[in-house]
Design a protein around this motif. Structure first.
Motif, PDB file in Angstrom:
ATOM      1  N   TYR A  73       0.827  -1.209   0.000  1.00  0.00           N
ATOM      2  CA  TYR A  73       0.000   0.000   0.000  1.00  0.00           C
ATOM      3  C   TYR A  73       0.866   1.266   0.000  1.00  0.00           C
ATOM      4  CZ  TYR A  73      -3.961  -3.026   0.951  1.00  0.00           C
ATOM      5  OH  TYR A  73      -4.931  -3.989   0.861  1.00  0.00           O
ATOM      6  N   ARG A  74       2.131   1.098  -0.351  1.00  0.00           N
ATOM      7  CA  ARG A  74       3.072   2.211  -0.332  1.00  0.00           C
ATOM      8  C   ARG A  74       2.703   3.246  -1.396  1.00  0.00           C
ATOM      9  NH1 ARG A  74       9.606   1.194  -0.871  1.00  0.00           N
ATOM     10  NH2 ARG A  74      10.322   3.221  -0.067  1.00  0.00           N
ATOM     11  N   HIS A  75       2.682   4.509  -0.998  1.00  0.00           N
ATOM     12  CA  HIS A  75       2.454   5.661  -1.878  1.00  0.00           C
ATOM     13  C   HIS A  75       1.050   5.698  -2.489  1.00  0.00           C
ATOM     14  CE1 HIS A  75       6.637   6.270  -1.310  1.00  0.00           C
ATOM     15  NE2 HIS A  75       7.062   5.387  -2.195  1.00  0.00           N
ATOM     16  N   LEU A  76       0.106   4.910  -1.994  1.00  0.00           N
ATOM     17  CA  LEU A  76      -1.249   4.943  -2.557  1.00  0.00           C
ATOM     18  C   LEU A  76      -2.100   6.047  -1.931  1.00  0.00           C
ATOM     19  CD1 LEU A  76      -2.073   1.134  -2.896  1.00  0.00           C
ATOM     20  CD2 LEU A  76      -1.258   2.735  -4.638  1.00  0.00           C
ATOM     21  N   LEU A  77      -1.765   6.444  -0.719  1.00  0.00           N
ATOM     22  CA  LEU A  77      -2.459   7.540  -0.049  1.00  0.00           C
ATOM     23  C   LEU A  77      -1.500   8.705   0.147  1.00  0.00           C
ATOM     24  CD1 LEU A  77      -4.546   5.737   2.743  1.00  0.00           C
ATOM     25  CD2 LEU A  77      -5.344   6.552   0.521  1.00  0.00           C
ATOM     26  N   ALA A  78      -2.029   9.903   0.047  1.00  0.00           N
ATOM     27  CA  ALA A  78      -1.246  11.114   0.282  1.00  0.00           C
ATOM     28  C   ALA A  78      -2.047  12.040   1.180  1.00  0.00           C
ATOM     29  CB  ALA A  78      -0.901  11.803  -1.035  1.00  0.00           C
ATOM     30  N   CYS A  79      -1.335  12.865   1.953  1.00  0.00           N
ATOM     31  CA  CYS A  79      -2.010  13.772   2.888  1.00  0.00           C
ATOM     32  C   CYS A  79      -1.449  15.185   2.747  1.00  0.00           C
ATOM     33  CB  CYS A  79      -1.851  13.253   4.313  1.00  0.00           C
ATOM     34  SG  CYS A  79      -2.743  14.228   5.562  1.00  0.00           S
ATOM     35  N   PRO A  80      -1.672  15.834   1.603  1.00  0.00           N
ATOM     36  CA  PRO A  80      -1.213  17.219   1.465  1.00  0.00           C
ATOM     37  C   PRO A  80      -2.151  18.185   2.185  1.00  0.00           C
ATOM     38  CG  PRO A  80      -2.322  16.521  -0.537  1.00  0.00           C
ATOM     39  CD  PRO A  80      -2.298  15.318   0.371  1.00  0.00           C
ATOM     40  N   SER A  81      -1.590  19.030   2.995  1.00  0.00           N
ATOM     41  CA  SER A  81      -2.357  20.085   3.690  1.00  0.00           C
ATOM     42  C   SER A  81      -3.502  19.517   4.528  1.00  0.00           C
ATOM     43  CB  SER A  81      -2.912  21.094   2.673  1.00  0.00           C
ATOM     44  OG  SER A  81      -1.869  21.624   1.884  1.00  0.00           O
ATOM     45  N   GLY A  82      -3.314  18.315   5.077  1.00  0.00           N
ATOM     46  CA  GLY A  82      -4.320  17.748   5.970  1.00  0.00           C
ATOM     47  C   GLY A  82      -5.536  17.182   5.285  1.00  0.00           C
ATOM     48  N   HIS A  83      -5.476  16.978   3.959  1.00  0.00           N
ATOM     49  CA  HIS A  83      -6.599  16.414   3.208  1.00  0.00           C
ATOM     50  C   HIS A  83      -6.155  15.110   2.553  1.00  0.00           C
ATOM     51  CE1 HIS A  83      -8.973  20.055   3.785  1.00  0.00           C
ATOM     52  NE2 HIS A  83      -7.906  20.754   3.423  1.00  0.00           N
ATOM     53  N   LEU A  84      -6.808  14.006   2.924  1.00  0.00           N
ATOM     54  CA  LEU A  84      -6.393  12.695   2.439  1.00  0.00           C
ATOM     55  C   LEU A  84      -6.828  12.492   0.994  1.00  0.00           C
ATOM     56  CD1 LEU A  84      -4.961  10.120   3.414  1.00  0.00           C
ATOM     57  CD2 LEU A  84      -7.209   9.174   3.959  1.00  0.00           C
ATOM     58  N   GLU A  85      -5.911  11.934   0.175  1.00  0.00           N
ATOM     59  CA  GLU A  85      -6.183  11.685  -1.235  1.00  0.00           C
ATOM     60  C   GLU A  85      -5.748  10.277  -1.609  1.00  0.00           C
ATOM     61  OE1 GLU A  85      -5.533  16.208  -3.056  1.00  0.00           O
ATOM     62  OE2 GLU A  85      -3.937  14.692  -3.214  1.00  0.00           O
ATOM     63  N   LEU A  86      -6.486   9.691  -2.557  1.00  0.00           N
ATOM     64  CA  LEU A  86      -6.131   8.389  -3.117  1.00  0.00           C
ATOM     65  C   LEU A  86      -5.482   8.604  -4.474  1.00  0.00           C
ATOM     66  CD1 LEU A  86      -6.296   5.234  -3.152  1.00  0.00           C
ATOM     67  CD2 LEU A  86      -8.518   5.500  -4.277  1.00  0.00           C
ATOM     68  N   ARG A  87      -4.313   8.008  -4.668  1.00  0.00           N
ATOM     69  CA  ARG A  87      -3.621   8.110  -5.959  1.00  0.00           C
ATOM     70  C   ARG A  87      -4.091   6.991  -6.885  1.00  0.00           C
ATOM     71  NH1 ARG A  87       1.458   9.011  -2.684  1.00  0.00           N
ATOM     72  NH2 ARG A  87       2.085  11.186  -2.961  1.00  0.00           N
ATOM     73  N   THR A  88      -4.495   7.339  -8.085  1.00  0.00           N
ATOM     74  CA  THR A  88      -4.912   6.362  -9.084  1.00  0.00           C
ATOM     75  C   THR A  88      -4.319   6.760 -10.433  1.00  0.00           C
ATOM     76  OG1 THR A  88      -6.910   7.395  -9.982  1.00  0.00           O
ATOM     77  CG2 THR A  88      -7.125   6.266  -7.853  1.00  0.00           C
ATOM     78  N   PRO A  89      -4.369   5.876 -11.446  1.00  0.00           N
ATOM     79  CA  PRO A  89      -3.871   6.247 -12.760  1.00  0.00           C
ATOM     80  C   PRO A  89      -4.617   7.429 -13.378  1.00  0.00           C
ATOM     81  CG  PRO A  89      -4.096   3.870 -12.597  1.00  0.00           C
ATOM     82  CD  PRO A  89      -4.730   4.443 -11.379  1.00  0.00           C
ATOM     83  N   SER A  90      -5.851   7.689 -12.935  1.00  0.00           N
ATOM     84  CA  SER A  90      -6.628   8.789 -13.497  1.00  0.00           C
ATOM     85  C   SER A  90      -6.527  10.064 -12.664  1.00  0.00           C
ATOM     86  CB  SER A  90      -8.100   8.381 -13.641  1.00  0.00           C
ATOM     87  OG  SER A  90      -8.598   7.839 -12.439  1.00  0.00           O
ATOM     88  N   GLY A  91      -5.669  10.065 -11.653  1.00  0.00           N
ATOM     89  CA  GLY A  91      -5.470  11.273 -10.866  1.00  0.00           C
ATOM     90  C   GLY A  91      -5.587  11.027  -9.375  1.00  0.00           C
ATOM     91  N   ARG A  92      -5.643  12.113  -8.630  1.00  0.00           N
ATOM     92  CA  ARG A  92      -5.819  12.046  -7.173  1.00  0.00           C
ATOM     93  C   ARG A  92      -7.259  12.401  -6.833  1.00  0.00           C
ATOM     94  NH1 ARG A  92      -0.689  14.548  -3.869  1.00  0.00           N
ATOM     95  NH2 ARG A  92       0.960  13.259  -4.790  1.00  0.00           N
ATOM     96  N   PHE A  93      -7.852  11.637  -5.912  1.00  0.00           N
ATOM     97  CA  PHE A  93      -9.254  11.838  -5.575  1.00  0.00           C
ATOM     98  C   PHE A  93      -9.400  11.993  -4.055  1.00  0.00           C
ATOM     99  CE2 PHE A  93      -9.138   9.705  -9.605  1.00  0.00           C
ATOM    100  CZ  PHE A  93     -10.158  10.292 -10.329  1.00  0.00           C
TER     101      PHE A  93
END
Length: 344
Positions: A73-93
């Motif tokens: 699950y490495r690098h699949l989630l990101a937390c920029p500015s306190g907002h959680l995002e899911l990384r996918t081939p179609s972008g961040r959601f």
């Protein structure tokens, strides 16, 4: 090491009157940053493993800091500015919530249709997942497609065709579905625009359907905990399911009677590590044989205790990949008509 010749060269250019003690002090000062850097790499990672992003808890198998959670699950989630995002081939959601008891993630797609759009269909993009990751689109999702071309999209069931060629038959985009008749939150927002409901059997379906439809929206069924049949309500969003890999090493590490560590991994070898308050362990936080500092513990991981757990994790990943490969062989039409499934 590459810096030592350079340092000797500097010493040789100094005045011969410099004492050996000052030279030793200079060398010691020069080595301090390297020592600190080395201890940073090998010290306890539990102190940098954030347990939340905003109000969303981050638990195993996820991690938003490298070395935390499960390596798959490495690098699949990101937390920029306190907002959680899911990384996918179609972008961040944007991630709305994560459930660990019924493992799934709820995300929002800002590009898909919403009630405020009405008949004004904005340019959209299809949501997609990397099939090599432990994520999958949930069967609890329903997809609504708007203003589709009846010449290209399967709008009506083809009973005779399905009986004759069941291996080539796929479900149609249902224009009379409950969700099209009762759009969540805005039943009459579409006006005269057409709507049909279709569950994609593959992520490729979304891309192909959107070639012949103006826009789409994803609706998932949220469990309210009430008595059936009133225990589920439709809401806009995309539900993504995931698996929680379980290994004996991780269970030992998390055992409260053995120190209650956090499961992590070596960022270079991806081998298992138990992250404790005092350092990184290969077993659990109360292991009396633990060496808390230096390279010894990092080197021990690759070839000893965690070899079994890491191989087990690989086995789980390979099993998931094999099952998905079998599913991928099942013929699908992606909801779009072709020469193979068209009735003449």
């Amino acid at each position: 090491m590459a810096f030592l010749p350079t340092y000797r060269h500097i010493l040789e250019t100094k005045s011969s009157s410099s004492s050996s003690s000052s030279s030793s002090s200079s060398l010691f000062i020069l080595l301090i940053p390297l020592t600190i850097s080395h201890l940073t790499l090998t010290s306890a990672q539990s102190s940098i493993c954030r347990t939340s992003c905003g109000e969303i808890p981050i638990n195993y198998p996820f991690g938003i800091d490298d070395g935390c959670g499960n390596p798959y699950y490495r690098h699949l989630l990101a937390c920029p500015s306190g907002h959680l995002e899911l990384r996918t081939p179609s972008g961040r959601f944007p991630v709305r919530s994560i459930s660990y008891s019924d493992p799934h993630i709820l995300i929002s797609d800002p590009f898909m249709w919403n009630c405020l759009d009405g008949n004004n269909f904005r340019p959209t993009r299809p949501f997609s997942l990397d099939t090599s990751t432990p994520f999958s689109l949930s069967s609890q999702n329903n997809y609504l497609f708007f203003n589709c071309s009846p010449n290209h999209v399967i709008m009506k069931p083809k009973t005779m065709f399905c009986k004759q060629f069941p291996d080539k038959c796929d479900s149609s985009c249902d224009t009379a579905s409950y969700l099209c008749r009762q759009l969540p939150e805005c039943a009459s927002a579409l006006g005269s625009s057409s709507c049909c409901s279709y569950y994609p059997k593959a992520t490729e379906s979304l891309r192909l359907m959107l070639k012949y439809c103006a826009s789409y929206a994803s609706v998932y069924w949220r469990n309210t905990g009430d008595t059936p049949p009133y225990d589920q309500v439709p809401e806009y969003g995309i539900r993504v399911d995931f698996e929680i890999p379980v290994t004996a090493s991780c269970l030992r590490c998390q055992d409260a009677t053995k120190g209650g560590g956090r499961c992590g991994f070596d960022t270079q070898t991806q081998s298992f590590l138990c992250l404790c308050d005092k350092g990184n362990a290969t077993t659990n936080c109360k292991d009396v044989n633990i060496s808390w500092h230096g390279k010894k513990i990092i080197g021990a991981v690759a070839g000893s205790v965690t070899a079994v757990s890491f191989a087990g994790a690989i086995g789980i990943g390979a099993g998931i990949w094999y099952l998905r490969k079998l599913k991928a062989k099942a013929p699908v039409t992606h909801g779009v008509q072709s020469n193979e499934n068209r009735l003449f």
